[in-house]
Design a protein around this motif. Structure first.
Motif, PDB file in Angstrom:
ATOM      1  N   PRO A 260       0.900  -1.102  -0.044  1.00  0.00           N
ATOM      2  CA  PRO A 260       0.013   0.095   0.178  1.00  0.00           C
ATOM      3  C   PRO A 260       0.895   1.252  -0.165  1.00  0.00           C
ATOM      4  N   ILE A 261       0.367   2.296  -0.609  1.00  0.00           N
ATOM      5  CA  ILE A 261       1.013   3.613  -0.805  1.00  0.00           C
ATOM      6  C   ILE A 261       1.591   3.860   0.720  1.00  0.00           C
ATOM      7  N   ALA A 262       1.032   3.806   1.726  1.00  0.00           N
ATOM      8  CA  ALA A 262       1.587   4.349   3.069  1.00  0.00           C
ATOM      9  C   ALA A 262       2.745   3.427   3.633  1.00  0.00           C
ATOM     10  N   GLU A 263       3.036   2.257   2.906  1.00  0.00           N
ATOM     11  CA  GLU A 263       3.957   1.412   3.361  1.00  0.00           C
ATOM     12  C   GLU A 263       5.074   1.347   2.349  1.00  0.00           C
ATOM     13  N   LEU A 279       0.077   9.884  -1.414  1.00  0.00           N
ATOM     14  CA  LEU A 279      -0.957   9.877  -0.235  1.00  0.00           C
ATOM     15  C   LEU A 279      -2.114  11.039  -0.210  1.00  0.00           C
ATOM     16  N   ASP A 280      -1.373  12.144  -0.900  1.00  0.00           N
ATOM     17  CA  ASP A 280      -2.228  13.358  -1.051  1.00  0.00           C
ATOM     18  C   ASP A 280      -3.382  13.327  -2.168  1.00  0.00           C
ATOM     19  N   GLY A 281      -3.234  12.176  -2.810  1.00  0.00           N
ATOM     20  CA  GLY A 281      -4.137  11.966  -3.850  1.00  0.00           C
ATOM     21  C   GLY A 281      -3.775  12.243  -5.222  1.00  0.00           C
ATOM     22  N   GLY A 282      -2.496  12.604  -5.337  1.00  0.00           N
ATOM     23  CA  GLY A 282      -1.621  12.882  -6.627  1.00  0.00           C
ATOM     24  C   GLY A 282      -1.573  11.571  -7.294  1.00  0.00           C
ATOM     25  N   LYS A 283      -1.523  11.891  -8.750  1.00  0.00           N
ATOM     26  CA  LYS A 283      -1.254  10.920  -9.626  1.00  0.00           C
ATOM     27  C   LYS A 283      -0.027  11.014 -10.490  1.00  0.00           C
ATOM     28  N   VAL A 284       0.752  10.009 -10.709  1.00  0.00           N
ATOM     29  CA  VAL A 284       2.070  10.080 -11.584  1.00  0.00           C
ATOM     30  C   VAL A 284       1.702   9.483 -12.929  1.00  0.00           C
ATOM     31  N   GLY A 285       1.616   8.156 -13.026  1.00  0.00           N
ATOM     32  CA  GLY A 285       1.162   7.686 -14.337  1.00  0.00           C
ATOM     33  C   GLY A 285       2.455   7.774 -15.505  1.00  0.00           C
ATOM     34  N   VAL A 286       2.029   8.036 -16.625  1.00  0.00           N
ATOM     35  CA  VAL A 286       3.215   8.065 -17.754  1.00  0.00           C
ATOM     36  C   VAL A 286       2.744   9.367 -18.562  1.00  0.00           C
ATOM     37  N   GLY A 287       3.842   9.871 -19.242  1.00  0.00           N
ATOM     38  CA  GLY A 287       3.498  10.747 -20.544  1.00  0.00           C
ATOM     39  C   GLY A 287       3.992  10.302 -21.601  1.00  0.00           C
ATOM     40  N   ILE A 288       3.622  10.591 -23.038  1.00  0.00           N
ATOM     41  CA  ILE A 288       3.836  10.394 -24.177  1.00  0.00           C
ATOM     42  C   ILE A 288       4.219  11.506 -25.089  1.00  0.00           C
ATOM     43  N   GLY A 289       5.535  11.634 -25.573  1.00  0.00           N
ATOM     44  CA  GLY A 289       5.714  12.865 -26.113  1.00  0.00           C
ATOM     45  C   GLY A 289       6.625  12.529 -27.470  1.00  0.00           C
TER      46      GLY A 289
END
Length: 292
Positions: A260-263, A279-289
């Motif tokens: 889990p993210i917290a761990e 943990l603050d609700g952000g998302k990373v994901g990927v970019g395509i460029g």
């Protein structure tokens, strides 16, 4: 581009252990490969044909699927698959390089992916293994090459070409886990790739360079300092599309940790910053460029 070594015959082949030696495979894995070799490891006729087909750009995916099915259930750590892929590298891919005149050092650097992937498996799971067979037919079919820090793929399968590119063929840029993102080294890699294409694949020159990676995630601007080499690399590309829910960051930032993210671990500043962001609700994901 570099030079051939003394064995410049197009018919030259390498054994599994010779390939493993050239690419610096870890000795415990070499010992396992030697045991497989000395056991008289064999495949069915269709299995052997599949090994050959891994080096054929027209047959590589179907051949991988056939080989995967043949080894299913009897290869828990993936080292038999590794053995046969290295067999394909030495028996079929190496002669292809020689026939085309591609320098041996590019063969060694490109096939080094196997050593890297085995090492990454150990980092993630604490033991040697190989589970990237779904990827490495690209190297074996002589359509993906390590040129300096970066890798460049002649992408033509629909699954490998970004839909947003709007073209049937592109050059995909890949960033190996051991790549230096020093701007000068990245410049050299791109320049070398253009020289390489002009010499060995002239019908691929002039095509756009695309990249899909967590390194192109817009979220990184909030997680890294302005001086970051990752951000400098990202800014080489015109980011056309993002997929915020892609989980690639787990593999490359947290070494495949599925906790889990917290761990999640906090060994590096990027891990700490990304964990807090998630943990603050952000998302990373990927970019395509597309390379500018």
């Amino acid at each position: 581009m570099g030079g051939l070594d003394n064995r410049d015959s197009s018919s030259a082949v390498l054994t599994v252990l010779e390939v493993a030696g050239r690419i610096g495979m870890a000795e415990p894995v070499v010992a396992e490969l030697r045991c497989i070799d000395e056991s008289g490891e064999t495949l069915s006729e269709s299995g052997m044909e599949a090994v050959r087909g891994l080096a054929d750009p027209r047959e590589r995916v179907e051949s991988w699927e056939t080989l995967k099915a043949e080894l299913a259930g009897g290869d828990p750590n993936g080292l038999r698959m590794l053995y046969w892929m290295l067999h394909a590298a030495g028996r079929y891919t190496f002669p292809t390089y020689r026939r085309m005149g591609i320098p041996d050092d590019i063969f060694d650097a490109t096939m080094g992916c196997f050593t890297r992937f085995v090492g990454e498996h150990r980092t993630s799971y604490g033991r040697y293994g190989f589970d990237r067979d779904f990827w490495t037919y690209r190297e074996l079919s002589a359509r993906l090459f390590r040129l300096g820090s970066l890798e460049f793929e002649l992408a033509y399968d629909a699954a490998d070409v970004p839909t947003i590119a709007g073209l049937p063929r592109v050059i995909n840029v890949h960033i190996p886990s051991d790549a230096s993102l020093d701007p000068a080294q990245c410049d050299r890699s791109v320049d070398e790739s253009r020289e390489f294409l002009a010499e060995f694949f002239p019908d691929w020159t002039g095509l756009p360079y695309w990249c899909e990676s967590w390194l192109l995630s817009p979220a990184l601007e909030r997680l890294l300092p302005e001086s970051s080499r990752i951000l400098a690399f990202q800014r080489r590309f015109d980011i056309r599309e993002t997929h915020p829910d892609a989980p690639d960051w787990r593999e490359w930032v947290f070494q495949r940790c599925d906790a889990p993210i917290a761990e999640l671990p906090e060994h590096t500043s990027l891990q700490r910053n990304m964990k807090r962001f998630l943990l603050d609700g952000g998302k990373v994901g990927v970019g395509i460029g597309c390379l500018r």
